[in-house]
Design an enzyme around this catalytic site. Structure first.
Site, PDB file in Angstrom:
ATOM      1  N   HIS A  71      10.120  60.784  38.864  1.00 35.99           N
ATOM      2  CA  HIS A  71       8.725  60.577  39.207  1.00 35.99           C
ATOM      3  C   HIS A  71       8.586  59.111  39.622  1.00 35.99           C
ATOM      4  O   HIS A  71       9.248  58.234  39.071  1.00 35.99           O
ATOM      5  CB  HIS A  71       7.804  60.923  38.040  1.00 35.99           C
ATOM      6  CG  HIS A  71       7.561  62.389  37.897  1.00 35.99           C
ATOM      7  ND1 HIS A  71       7.338  63.012  36.683  1.00 35.99           N
ATOM      8  CD2 HIS A  71       7.494  63.379  38.839  1.00 35.99           C
ATOM      9  CE1 HIS A  71       7.150  64.320  36.880  1.00 35.99           C
ATOM     10  NE2 HIS A  71       7.238  64.560  38.176  1.00 35.99           N
TER      11      HIS A  71
ATOM     12  N   ASP B 226       6.703  56.596  39.216  1.00 37.14           N
ATOM     13  CA  ASP B 226       6.417  55.476  38.313  1.00 37.14           C
ATOM     14  C   ASP B 226       7.610  55.049  37.489  1.00 37.14           C
ATOM     15  O   ASP B 226       7.551  54.045  36.770  1.00 37.14           O
ATOM     16  CB  ASP B 226       5.238  55.831  37.392  1.00 37.14           C
ATOM     17  CG  ASP B 226       5.468  57.088  36.572  1.00 37.14           C
ATOM     18  OD1 ASP B 226       5.953  58.090  37.124  1.00 37.14           O
ATOM     19  OD2 ASP B 226       5.145  57.081  35.366  1.00 37.14           O
ATOM     20  N   HIS B 227       8.726  55.767  37.612  1.00 41.42           N
ATOM     21  CA  HIS B 227       9.913  55.429  36.830  1.00 41.42           C
ATOM     22  C   HIS B 227      11.054  54.835  37.654  1.00 41.42           C
ATOM     23  O   HIS B 227      12.026  54.368  37.069  1.00 41.42           O
ATOM     24  CB  HIS B 227      10.426  56.671  36.091  1.00 41.42           C
ATOM     25  CG  HIS B 227       9.562  57.063  34.934  1.00 41.42           C
ATOM     26  ND1 HIS B 227       9.878  56.807  33.616  1.00 41.42           N
ATOM     27  CD2 HIS B 227       8.348  57.685  34.905  1.00 41.42           C
ATOM     28  CE1 HIS B 227       8.921  57.265  32.829  1.00 41.42           C
ATOM     29  NE2 HIS B 227       7.983  57.806  33.589  1.00 41.42           N
TER      30      HIS B 227
ATOM     31  N   ASP C 176      10.357  60.859  29.617  1.00 39.21           N
ATOM     32  CA  ASP C 176       9.179  61.729  29.603  1.00 39.21           C
ATOM     33  C   ASP C 176       9.592  63.129  29.172  1.00 39.21           C
ATOM     34  O   ASP C 176      10.471  63.745  29.794  1.00 39.21           O
ATOM     35  CB  ASP C 176       8.547  61.795  30.996  1.00 39.21           C
ATOM     36  CG  ASP C 176       7.837  60.508  31.367  1.00 39.21           C
ATOM     37  OD1 ASP C 176       7.978  59.509  30.637  1.00 39.21           O
ATOM     38  OD2 ASP C 176       7.140  60.497  32.399  1.00 39.21           O
TER      39      ASP C 176
END
Length: 307
Positions: free
Chosen positions: A64, A66-67, A210
């Site tokens: 994702h 944001d990672h 996550d």
């Protein structure tokens, strides 16, 4: 390995806030500097918190945006600084495709070799004095947690036993402490077990990435010195946690309690809890009886050697 130090570069979920950057964790393992995720802005946080840029390896929990988007600018900065040594990037599928696109965005080639490796559940990356184990977790896309497991350390060196056996002080002592046998001048062989106590277990650091709570992560966290677990939501957001395949703080506490982890740090907070994570901390403490805290950008933690 003597030093094992974590610096939280970013502790926000999905989007940066005024107080929290996107996911990133720098781990100093003796001479190695490792990155676990590299959200947008991570390199600025590394400057801000003084970790340095001598990163050897970056591990990504999943892809994702944001990672991992922070790796694009970070690699370019390293190139401008004159780096020539290879950088190794690890992550779950489709790491080869996505990281190749990121590395070469706007560039035909990098100033130094970048080697991309895909990992799956159970894969192990060996390093000097420790290994990083990949653990399949439960998120919306392919995702991994990681266990940094230090090798067992030799037992305590019994000086008086060595002297009684006639081992000369100096290099011979060092060899025995490293697990090597020593041959004395009279032909006798002194083995490490003759002068060393029982091996001392190495430290274990677990990073969830996550995920929903899952048995694989509980098993991987057994007797961990520290579990860093995402806690995006609170109890009243349980439905949202299940929908997005994230965890609540209480669920993170339950994982730590079930695993018998020695310490828990919560990270990856929804912006709802940006400046006031007290609710998350309280709910985790109801589920987990060990020490627990909420990470903030710049938090630095050193894990002591086990006795």
């Amino acid at each position: 390995m003597s030093l094992l130090r974590l610096t939280f570069l970013g502790t926000s979920a999905a989007q940066p806030t005024l107080h929290r950057g996107l996911s990133g964790l720098a781990v100093k393992a003796d001479a190695d500097l490792l990155l676990f995720d590299c959200g947008e802005g991570s390199q600025r946080q590394m400057v801000r918190f003084g970790t340095g840029f001598t990163v050897d390896v970056a591990f990504f929990t999943h892809f994702h945006a944001d990672h991992y988007l922070g790796i694009i600018g970070f690699l370019r900065t390293l190139g401008m600084m004159g780096r020539t040594s290879p950088m190794h990037l690890y992550g779950p599928a489709p790491a080869r495709r996505l990281l190749h696109q990121a590395v070469h965005l706007g560039l035909e080639s990098t100033a130094f070799p970048v080697e991309i490796h895909e990992l799956k559940d159970g894969d192990v990356v060996r390093r000097g004095g420790y290994a990083v184990h990949a653990v399949g977790v439960d998120h919306r896309i392919h995702a991994l947690g990681y266990v940094l497991a230090e090798d067992d350390r030799p037992g305590k060196f019994h000086l008086e036993k060595a002297r009684a056996l006639g081992v000369p002080e100096g290099p011979a002592f060092g060899k025995l402490q490293k697990g090597e046998a020593v041959t004395l001048e009279d032909g006798r062989v002194v083995k490490p077990e003759d002068v060393l106590g029982e091996a001392r277990p190495g430290r274990r650091l677990v990073i969830s990435g996550d995920t929903r709570p899952c048995p694989a992560l509980v098993q991987a966290s057994k007797d961990a010195d520290l579990l860093v677990h995402e806690s995006t939501f609170s109890d009243d957001e349980q439905e949202r946690a299940q929908e997005t395949r994230h965890s609540t703080a209480r669920e993170a506490g339950q994982v730590a309690q079930s695993a018998g982890a020695k310490r828990l740090i919560l990270t990856h907070l929804s912006s709802r809890h940006d400046t006031d994570p007290g609710k998350l901390l309280a709910q985790a403490r109801e589920a987990y009886k060990g020490p627990v805290e909420v990470a903030f950008d710049g938090l630095t933690v050193e894990l002591p050697l086990r006795d």
